[in-house]
Design an enzyme around this catalytic site. Structure first.
Site: not given
Length: 267
Positions: A146, A159
């Site tokens: 990401s 995350y």
């Protein structure tokens, strides 16, 4: 020819996608099947995988392959079952979870779950994949990270850590894989509308639909290079902001996302 120029085609073997029951993974399975791939789709929910397989319109197909990425033995069995039928040419290790986490609600248990799925889960798939593809001297592995892995982002304490880890893992493995004939890529999406991102309490810039993200990934897999990132404007902006010293980076991201005054959720 550089290994990063290697493009695998359906005629080269099968494809495998983890995290296939929803979001980007689900859309990617359908997009790859539309390109002619025989896609083995892995997730924990057998029912959702069966429903996904029924949606494939060809010329390829989707074959349900239920499994939990946190189970190393299950991931080894998955690779072995695919390879027993035909070579495994393309793998997208996409399974991941997102637990919003701020300092006020930090949870070691939720962080550990994020690490187990996003990092250890990928490692569990990588071990049998690397053995299979290295022995054959060909193949393409892509890890879904990401843009949140470029630097830390709000609400993403665990995350961002896992996605930064995946980017570094892919870079480190590439040092060896260039000599083994195996291409490795890292996929860095921006915000994509999924069940996971629906919990975000802030406006997500340049939000994409899973189908649009899957289209970008398929196109990136068919082009030379190491990183597949989109939308490019958002990724480029984060890269640029990421060059700032820590103090100014934190200020700029908080300002860009309107972070001051965002409500803190419990649990």
């Amino acid at each position: 020819m550089s290994v990063f120029s290697k493009v695998m085609r359906p005629a080269d073997g099968a494809a495998w996608v983890t995290g296939a029951s929803g979001g980007i993974g689900r859309a990617l399975c359908l997009a790859l099947a539309a390109e002619g791939w025989c896609v083995h789709a892995t997730a924990r929910s057998a029912d959702r995988l069966e429903a996904l397989a029924a949606e494939a319109e060809g010329p390829g197909e989707i074959r349900p392959l239920p499994g939990d990425v946190t189970d190393a033995a299950a991931m080894t069995r998955a690779v072995e079952s695919i390879a027993a039928e035909r070579p495994l040419a393309l793998a997208v290790l996409n399974a991941g979870v997102y637990h919003p986490m701020r300092a006020q609600t930090f949870s070691a248990a939720r962080a550990r779950q994020t690490f187990d799925v996003n990092l250890a889960g990928v490692a569990n798939g990588l071990e049998p994949l690397l053995a299979h593809m290295s022995a054959r001297g060909t193949g393409h592995i892509a890890l879904t990270a990401s843009v949140a892995g470029y630097r830390g982002l709000p609400d993403a304490a665990a995350y961002s850590a896992t996605k930064a880890g995946l980017i570094a893992m892919a870079e480190a493995l590439a040092m060896d894989l260039v000599d083994l004939g195996v291409r490795i890529s890292v996929i860095n999406p921006g915000f994509v509308e999924t069940e996971a991102t629906s919990v975000n309490a802030f406006e997500m810039p340049m939000l994409m639909q899973p189908e649009a993200a899957a289209t970008k990934i398929v196109a990136g897999l068919q082009r030379p290079g190491f990183e597949i990132r989109f939308p490019w404007q958002f990724a480029a902006m984060l890269r640029l902001i990421g060059l700032l010293p820590n103090r100014w980076y934190i200020w700029a991201v908080r300002k860009a996302l309107g972070w001051e005054g965002v409500e803190v959720r419990g649990g």
